[in-house]
Scaffold this active site. Structure first.
Site, PDB file in Angstrom:
ATOM      1  N   ASP A  32       0.861  -1.181   0.000  1.00 21.65           N
ATOM      2  CA  ASP A  32       0.000   0.000   0.000  1.00 21.65           C
ATOM      3  C   ASP A  32       0.902   1.237   0.000  1.00 21.65           C
ATOM      4  OD1 ASP A  32       0.786   0.446   2.629  1.00 21.65           O
ATOM      5  OD2 ASP A  32      -1.213   0.299   3.491  1.00 21.65           O
ATOM      6  N   CYS A  56       2.996  -3.199   4.047  1.00 19.44           N
ATOM      7  CA  CYS A  56       2.197  -2.025   4.408  1.00 19.44           C
ATOM      8  C   CYS A  56       2.940  -1.326   5.542  1.00 19.44           C
ATOM      9  CB  CYS A  56       0.761  -2.409   4.758  1.00 19.44           C
ATOM     10  SG  CYS A  56       0.545  -3.486   6.189  1.00 19.44           S
ATOM     11  N   THR A  97       2.655  -1.630   8.842  1.00 17.09           N
ATOM     12  CA  THR A  97       3.050  -2.579   9.895  1.00 17.09           C
ATOM     13  C   THR A  97       3.236  -4.013   9.396  1.00 17.09           C
ATOM     14  OG1 THR A  97       0.735  -3.070  10.339  1.00 17.09           O
ATOM     15  CG2 THR A  97       1.747  -1.307  11.650  1.00 17.09           C
ATOM     16  N   HIS A 149       8.085 -24.862   9.142  1.00 16.29           N
ATOM     17  CA  HIS A 149       6.976 -25.529   9.833  1.00 16.29           C
ATOM     18  C   HIS A 149       5.591 -25.188   9.293  1.00 16.29           C
ATOM     19  CE1 HIS A 149       9.416 -26.402  13.777  1.00 16.29           C
ATOM     20  NE2 HIS A 149      10.000 -26.886  12.683  1.00 16.29           N
ATOM     21  N   HIS A 176       4.833 -31.741  10.047  1.00 17.15           N
ATOM     22  CA  HIS A 176       4.310 -30.392   9.832  1.00 17.15           C
ATOM     23  C   HIS A 176       3.274 -30.354   8.699  1.00 17.15           C
ATOM     24  CE1 HIS A 176       7.111 -28.984  12.739  1.00 17.15           C
ATOM     25  NE2 HIS A 176       8.111 -29.546  12.076  1.00 17.15           N
TER      26      HIS A 176
HETATM   27  C1  RB5 Z   1      -1.843   2.855   6.300  1.00 20.67           C
HETATM   28  O1  RB5 Z   1      -1.707   4.092   6.889  1.00 20.67           O
HETATM   29  C2  RB5 Z   1      -1.645   1.760   7.340  1.00 20.67           C
HETATM   30  O2  RB5 Z   1      -2.773   1.680   8.141  1.00 20.67           O
HETATM   31  C3  RB5 Z   1      -1.376   0.458   6.670  1.00 20.67           C
HETATM   32  O3  RB5 Z   1      -0.249   0.587   5.852  1.00 20.67           O
HETATM   33  C4  RB5 Z   1      -1.051  -0.746   7.544  1.00 20.67           C
HETATM   34  O4  RB5 Z   1      -0.087  -0.454   8.485  1.00 20.67           O
HETATM   35  C5  RB5 Z   1      -2.180  -1.487   8.091  1.00 20.67           C
HETATM   36  O5  RB5 Z   1      -2.031  -2.538   8.736  1.00 20.67           O
END
Ligand code: RB5
Length: 145
Positions: A7, A64, A66, A97, A132
């Site tokens: 993203d 993304c 996180t 695994h 596994h």
């Molecule tokens: C976008 O701002 C952020 O929410 C997205 O990249 C991500 O971290 C969501 O899990």
């Protein structure tokens, strides 16, 4: 074949990983998004995972902010085992695994150098199978419950 997507929060990391794949001559499909083109991560997860479930690619990389949102979305898709990880041990064992077929990372979590190490491990560690396999089959069975 590898498929990669991100993203708007992770375009720079996608470019770094693309350069690595090009350098290693690993073929890949880039599903976007690109700098300045915002996108909702569940839509990108669906696009990237679709290339795995239709057989165009064997493994995927989703990025993304996180890595968490991408992994949540990807794991809703039948046939996808997505691991959100930011350390080498987890990536190694999710291949050994869990036979993870998608690696999710957060550009706001990992440095680019670490991310490349994680990609290398993800691409080069083979699933152990054996006991596994039964557990992976049990994960698959959850998809139809
Ligand atoms: C976008 O701002 C952020 O929410 C997205 O990249 C991500 O971290 C969501 O899990």
């Amino acid at each position: 074949m590898i498929v990669i997507g991100c993203d708007h929060a992770a375009c720079k990391l996608k470019e770094t990983i693309k350069s690595y794949l090009e350098e290693k001559e690993i073929p890949f499909i880039d599903c976007g998004t690109d700098e300045g083109v915002p996108c909702d991560y569940p839509n990108m997860a669906e696009t990237v995972c679709g290339k795995i479930t239709n057989g165009e690619a064997e493994k995927g990389i989703l990025l993304c902010g996180t890595g968490i949102g991408m992994s949540m979305a990807a794991n809703k898709i039948k046939g996808i085992r997505a691991a959100c990880a930011s350390d080498c041990f987890s990536v190694k064992y999710t291949r050994l695994h869990n036979d993870a077929n998608v690696l999710c990372m957060g550009e706001r979590v990992v440095g680019h150098g670490l991310a490349l190490e994680l990609v290398e491990l993800f691409l080069n560690t083979e699933f152990e199978g054996g006991r596994h396999q039964r557990r992976v089959d049990l994960i698959t069975a959850l998809e139809s419950k």
